[in-house]
Design an enzyme around this catalytic site. Sequence first.
Site, PDB file in Angstrom:
ATOM      1  N   ASP A   1      51.558  58.030  35.345  1.00 39.82           N
ATOM      2  CA  ASP A   1      52.938  57.696  34.985  1.00 39.82           C
ATOM      3  C   ASP A   1      53.727  57.660  36.291  1.00 39.82           C
ATOM      4  OD1 ASP A   1      52.624  57.661  32.144  1.00 39.82           O
ATOM      5  OD2 ASP A   1      52.578  59.849  32.158  1.00 39.82           O
TER       6      ASP A   1
ATOM      7  N   ASP B   1      50.476  56.716  21.187  1.00 38.60           N
ATOM      8  CA  ASP B   1      51.088  57.913  21.756  1.00 38.60           C
ATOM      9  C   ASP B   1      51.274  58.903  20.615  1.00 38.60           C
ATOM     10  OD1 ASP B   1      51.343  56.869  24.377  1.00 38.60           O
ATOM     11  OD2 ASP B   1      53.126  55.761  23.764  1.00 38.60           O
TER      12      ASP B   1
END
Length: 257
Positions: free
Chosen positions: A131, A12
Amino acid sequence: MSTALRVIPCLDVAAGRVVKGVNFENLRDAGDPVELAGRYAREGADEITFLDVTASAEARSTTLEAVSRTAEQVFIPLTVGGGVRSTEDVARLLGAGADKVGVSTAACERPELLSEISADHGSQVTVLSVDARRCRDGEDTPSGFTVTTHGGRTATGRDLVQWLAEACDRGIGEVLLNSMDADGTTAGFDTEMIEAARSHVTVPLIASGGAGTPEHFVEAARSGADAVLAASVFHFGHLTIAAVKAALADAGFEVRR
């Protein structure tokens, strides 16, 4: 012929550095993406996923220079996502060294984008990154799970299972499913979410969010995941890729040694 279950470290990336927090908040520095990618490749990772986690929220494209430098260090598949809004964005990422490209926010806003990427670049390149989280007070979807965008910041009201089914119909080649509730908690994958997705997904399913112990990866695989993805447990040395693969193999899953 059986297919080996893949173990995938996730980078990330924000401002050129790998970061990790809990539920996408309170991010802390985890290192240089190029160095981490090279290390994971040497340690036996099956793939690397590179997600520019602030690109959509900041309305910009993924930083190509960081992707290119990362791709130069690894000789395993590299999936890149973050800020992808067009087939031209996909072409630029492929040119920088990506093998597959993840699309999330822009696909929710304009689902036709998935069909366009698949048509222009092939389903093998097209990864739907999702997500998702459980519905909260005032929210209601048939599956009990809803899709979020902009790095988990925006609720869409879209049902997770219906969205996955539509995306498969549009020609995607893979789903990266991240539980926003479990993300970064190390309390375990959301196995109910994985099972719900598996019942409607006709392409490989990558489970993400919540890994804390080797057994958690086994539970995700038993719930229907074709690949398991994690970040903080690898970045901060809590687990090794070898330990995860050993646990999966002991549980009867085929892994690449």
